[in-house]
Scaffold this motif. Sequence first.
Motif, short mmCIF file in Angstrom:
data_model
loop_
_atom_site.label_atom_id
_atom_site.label_comp_id
_atom_site.label_asym_id
_atom_site.label_seq_id
_atom_site.Cartn_x
_atom_site.Cartn_y
_atom_site.Cartn_z
N GLY A 189 0.83 -1.20 0.00
CA GLY A 189 0.00 0.00 0.00
C GLY A 189 0.86 1.24 0.00
N GLY A 190 0.29 2.33 0.47
CA GLY A 190 1.03 3.58 0.52
C GLY A 190 1.36 4.07 -0.87
N GLU A 191 2.64 4.33 -1.11
CA GLU A 191 3.07 4.85 -2.41
C GLU A 191 3.20 3.76 -3.46
OE1 GLU A 191 6.62 7.07 -1.86
OE2 GLU A 191 5.68 8.60 -0.58
N THR A 192 3.12 2.50 -3.05
CA THR A 192 3.23 1.41 -4.01
C THR A 192 1.88 1.19 -4.70
OG1 THR A 192 4.91 0.32 -2.68
CG2 THR A 192 3.78 -1.03 -4.32
N GLU A 193 1.89 1.23 -6.01
CA GLU A 193 0.66 1.02 -6.77
C GLU A 193 0.55 -0.44 -7.18
OE1 GLU A 193 -1.67 3.15 -7.29
OE2 GLU A 193 -0.68 4.98 -6.58
N LEU A 194 -0.70 -0.89 -7.35
CA LEU A 194 -0.98 -2.24 -7.83
C LEU A 194 -1.53 -2.15 -9.24
CD1 LEU A 194 -2.72 -3.74 -4.67
CD2 LEU A 194 -0.33 -3.97 -5.33
N VAL A 228 0.87 -6.88 -10.58
CA VAL A 228 2.26 -6.47 -10.38
C VAL A 228 2.27 -5.16 -9.61
CG1 VAL A 228 3.11 -7.66 -12.42
CG2 VAL A 228 2.39 -5.28 -12.60
N THR A 229 3.40 -4.88 -8.97
CA THR A 229 3.53 -3.67 -8.17
C THR A 229 4.42 -2.66 -8.87
OG1 THR A 229 5.45 -4.50 -6.97
CG2 THR A 229 3.28 -5.01 -6.06
N SER A 230 4.27 -1.40 -8.46
CA SER A 230 5.11 -0.34 -8.99
C SER A 230 6.44 -0.30 -8.23
CB SER A 230 4.40 1.00 -8.86
OG SER A 230 4.20 1.32 -7.48
N GLY A 231 7.33 0.59 -8.69
CA GLY A 231 8.59 0.78 -7.99
C GLY A 231 9.72 -0.03 -8.60
N GLU A 266 14.71 -5.39 -12.02
CA GLU A 266 15.00 -4.46 -10.93
C GLU A 266 14.60 -3.03 -11.27
OE1 GLU A 266 19.14 -5.09 -10.31
OE2 GLU A 266 18.84 -6.95 -9.17
N HIS A 267 13.72 -2.88 -12.26
CA HIS A 267 13.22 -1.56 -12.61
C HIS A 267 11.69 -1.62 -12.70
CE1 HIS A 267 17.42 -1.46 -13.95
NE2 HIS A 267 17.36 -0.14 -13.77
N GLU A 268 11.08 -0.47 -12.56
CA GLU A 268 9.62 -0.41 -12.54
C GLU A 268 9.02 -0.96 -13.82
OE1 GLU A 268 5.98 2.56 -11.31
OE2 GLU A 268 8.03 3.34 -11.40
N LEU A 269 7.95 -1.74 -13.67
CA LEU A 269 7.23 -2.29 -14.82
C LEU A 269 6.25 -1.24 -15.31
CD1 LEU A 269 6.55 -5.90 -13.49
CD2 LEU A 269 8.49 -5.06 -14.81
#
Length: 682
Positions: A319-324, A334-337, A360-363
């Motif tokens: 949650g928080g700043e991590t997007e789904l 998948v998650t962001s970041g 190791e990079h944002e999708l």
Amino acid sequence: MRIERNFSKFNNMPIEHTRSFGKLIIKEAFTAMKKTSLSSYCNHALFALLALLFATCVFCFGCNSGSDSQQTPAPASATPAPTEAPTATPVPEPVRKLTSFDTSLLPELHPFGQSGALACQNDYENKKTTFTTVDIVSDSVIKSVTIGGNWSVSDEIFPDDTFAAFNVDENEWILFDADLNQKKRFEVETIYGQFSHDLTEYYFLKDYVLCSMNIETGKVSPVEAAFNLRFNSLVDIHPTEDKLFLDAFLSPDTMICGTTLLDLDSNSFSMISSDSFIPHFTEDSDVYFFKYNTDAGGYDVTYSADGSFVFADASLLPGGETELYPVPYSDCIVTSGDSPALFRLGSALECCDLTQYGIEHELLTQCFIPNIGGIIAVSYVESQFEFNLISPSVLDYSVIDGTEPAESMLTVNEYIAEDYWSAVNGSSLPEDLQGVRSRADEISEKYGVRILLSSQCLPACTFAEYPTTTTDQMNLADEAASINAALDSLEEALSLYPEGFFPQFRSEFGDGGIRIMLVGGFESNFNMIGYSVQSSLWHNIYVDIFSEGLVGTYCHEIWHATEDHITSINPGEFDVVQWSELNPDGFQYIFDPAESILNEGDYTYFGPTKPKDCYFIDGYAKTNEREDRARIMEYAMTGFFGSELSEYPHLYAKLRYMSDKIRQYFDTTGWNTPRWEDALGE
């Protein structure tokens, strides 16, 4: 007893009979053995073996005799053909880098063929779009085509590898075949729609009504679905069936929606919920629903798996700043970041840390390829886009504990539609108000508005901007008489407008328009006597029926509705800069009604200002542009100016500006000189 074994009678038997007879003996032998108990098995064994041997001889003899046989016996000297070992299905790599895609532009991806993907890549600077098909197994380009304009590709999957691309700027679609040839190109009212899977119909919303357009004829018709709901958006369509998730309005007075699932073949609903979810379909016809949990700062998810529903609260997911990001038509998220993870929704909730496989990079975008069960994921790495094929079936997961069984989400709440239309039309009233209700209906029918009385106003007042008291809450000695007096003033006000003026606020389907709430008063800090607000199809006008000057109040609020109607057609109208040119140099609106009504001084009609320096009716008109215009129309409609407005050049210019907008956006056929133009001396 001696038994003679004579096989000669089988020599002339037709081959099909010989085979049948042999099969019959084999069948009888096995039947005898199966029916034999363990204790007597030995007594029958010899007979069974002899019978099997005999039947085999008969069967083989029959197969190899007779000139009509279609089988050619192998030569005696032929060596047996070598038996090939079965080929094992190769196990896919957990993550495999793909190198055939153009790495200079971020693509939109779409499944293609048995093992391929389509990449849609926009060159916005040069206004062109390239469509490329790639075989994922061999990692090779199949074909590439470039067309003019900026196009996007729909998520929908069609059975013959057709895909659909749309141009937002032109409201245009193109249907491409598997060879990237254009099959059909056509315009639509809005590109925010979905196709039927046989590509005969295009579904979209028009004035909040679900409509379908026949692709061949272009004919548009409303979809006659159960419950006659009104919708705010199309959300998702089933990957193989014509089933559509839509957001449906729960009330005509707000933009609050619930989630529905409509079967377009039967026009029936399998889900109507008062809760609002972000729903998605999976390849296997499962569904999952996201709902934001404000307390946890993340999303709860409820999903179907193995015939039942599972609930995972937001604490189990990032949650928080991590997007789904749901991967369309798959059971994966998948998650962001820069430390992406993949969650798989099944009987157990599983998570895979993708960094262990070198991602190791944002999708940035993902696409599920159903026929190979893989996900193409795109990242931006070292100044170019990187494409990886992720195989969820062979990833290393950890199980997340804490999920719970859940009730089925696919239930129908029939009361939602009933409550919606009750709020639109008003609930039943007591016997002593039936007379004024009948009169209100007559006025509504005559002028093309809708009028609500007494407790009928309660649903709309629940969502009102200001606390509002309805007349049934006031313990009036004669509520009907008070409402009847308000209807006198309302009918007088409505009669001032040209014939056919109010029906133009309605939608093409007869929905919406102006709805007038006759209420008992408001709580405010500036002695408010009326206000109006636009909500979906309706423009609600609330008026305190015990205030003075009701005719002017109605006209004031009707102008607000008029302005909102015009800006709903063209949001750019009533430009702030253009309007400011009609005000004194350097003037700024106050934007506080309580303060503005105390500012009657400079530039006002009722102040000491000379006519040539008058820009506003009164202090309240200095609140903002909208109140400035509504105040002018209020006085023009009530005949306050007579024919003297020409003596006030700045007020005249403002009314002229407003009148021109009405002429531009309303059908004025059959109008005589409207009341507001009388003040202009026209």
